[in-house]
Design a protein around this motif. Sequence first.
Motif, PDB file in Angstrom:
ATOM      1  N   THR A 118     -44.475 -11.388 -29.939  1.00 24.28           N
ATOM      2  CA  THR A 118     -43.311 -10.910 -29.164  1.00 24.28           C
ATOM      3  C   THR A 118     -43.198  -9.417 -29.223  1.00 24.28           C
ATOM      4  O   THR A 118     -43.775  -8.767 -30.021  1.00 24.28           O
ATOM      5  CB  THR A 118     -41.978 -11.509 -29.680  1.00 24.28           C
ATOM      6  N   PHE A 176     -42.110 -15.102 -34.446  1.00 27.93           N
ATOM      7  CA  PHE A 176     -42.102 -13.905 -33.634  1.00 27.93           C
ATOM      8  C   PHE A 176     -43.484 -13.322 -33.344  1.00 27.93           C
ATOM      9  O   PHE A 176     -43.600 -12.257 -32.772  1.00 27.93           O
ATOM     10  CB  PHE A 176     -41.202 -12.835 -34.280  1.00 27.93           C
ATOM     11  N   GLU A 191     -36.574 -21.312 -31.847  1.00 25.54           N
ATOM     12  CA  GLU A 191     -37.836 -21.899 -31.386  1.00 25.54           C
ATOM     13  C   GLU A 191     -37.739 -22.422 -29.954  1.00 25.54           C
ATOM     14  O   GLU A 191     -38.728 -22.408 -29.220  1.00 25.54           O
ATOM     15  CB  GLU A 191     -38.262 -23.047 -32.301  1.00 25.54           C
ATOM     16  N   THR A 244     -38.462 -10.143 -38.437  1.00 29.39           N
ATOM     17  CA  THR A 244     -39.466 -10.617 -37.482  1.00 29.39           C
ATOM     18  C   THR A 244     -40.880 -10.554 -38.040  1.00 29.39           C
ATOM     19  O   THR A 244     -41.705 -11.404 -37.715  1.00 29.39           O
ATOM     20  CB  THR A 244     -39.402  -9.836 -36.158  1.00 29.39           C
ATOM     21  N   ARG A 247     -36.484 -14.341 -28.024  1.00 24.95           N
ATOM     22  CA  ARG A 247     -36.174 -14.585 -29.433  1.00 24.95           C
ATOM     23  C   ARG A 247     -35.660 -13.357 -30.173  1.00 24.95           C
ATOM     24  O   ARG A 247     -34.748 -13.452 -30.976  1.00 24.95           O
ATOM     25  CB  ARG A 247     -37.399 -15.155 -30.149  1.00 24.95           C
ATOM     26  N   ARG A 287     -40.493 -17.012 -26.127  1.00 31.52           N
ATOM     27  CA  ARG A 287     -40.791 -15.941 -27.093  1.00 31.52           C
ATOM     28  C   ARG A 287     -40.153 -14.616 -26.685  1.00 31.52           C
ATOM     29  O   ARG A 287     -39.716 -13.844 -27.521  1.00 31.52           O
ATOM     30  CB  ARG A 287     -42.293 -15.771 -27.271  1.00 31.52           C
TER      31      ARG A 287
END
Length: 104
Positions: free
Chosen positions: A104, A101, A12, A93, A19, A16
């Motif tokens: 992203t 996610f 977090e 994800t 990640r 983004r």
Amino acid sequence: MAERTPTIEKLEALPRSERVDALESLVTAEFKDALFMDEDEELPFESPFFELGLTSLRLTEIKERLETLLGGEIDTNALFNSPTVAQLLIHLTSDVLPDLFAGT
């Protein structure tokens, strides 16, 4: 929604855009550890788990370890119906950590 674990908090905290790479590194490390691979060895993302040399028991151990790290349940069917690291990452994800996610 996944439980708040230290791993989730680290993800977090990342932008983004970073990640997915961080999750990929985490999953790769777990699989390499299970396969007794060196850090510098290439893990074939598109090879089925059983072709990599994993057994059902070892795959279950990886699943449980990832569930602990990520604070969410990984569908066992996803591991056996889509048995590659690349497909597992998509499952993580989109189904296990969708809030983390999204976008992203």
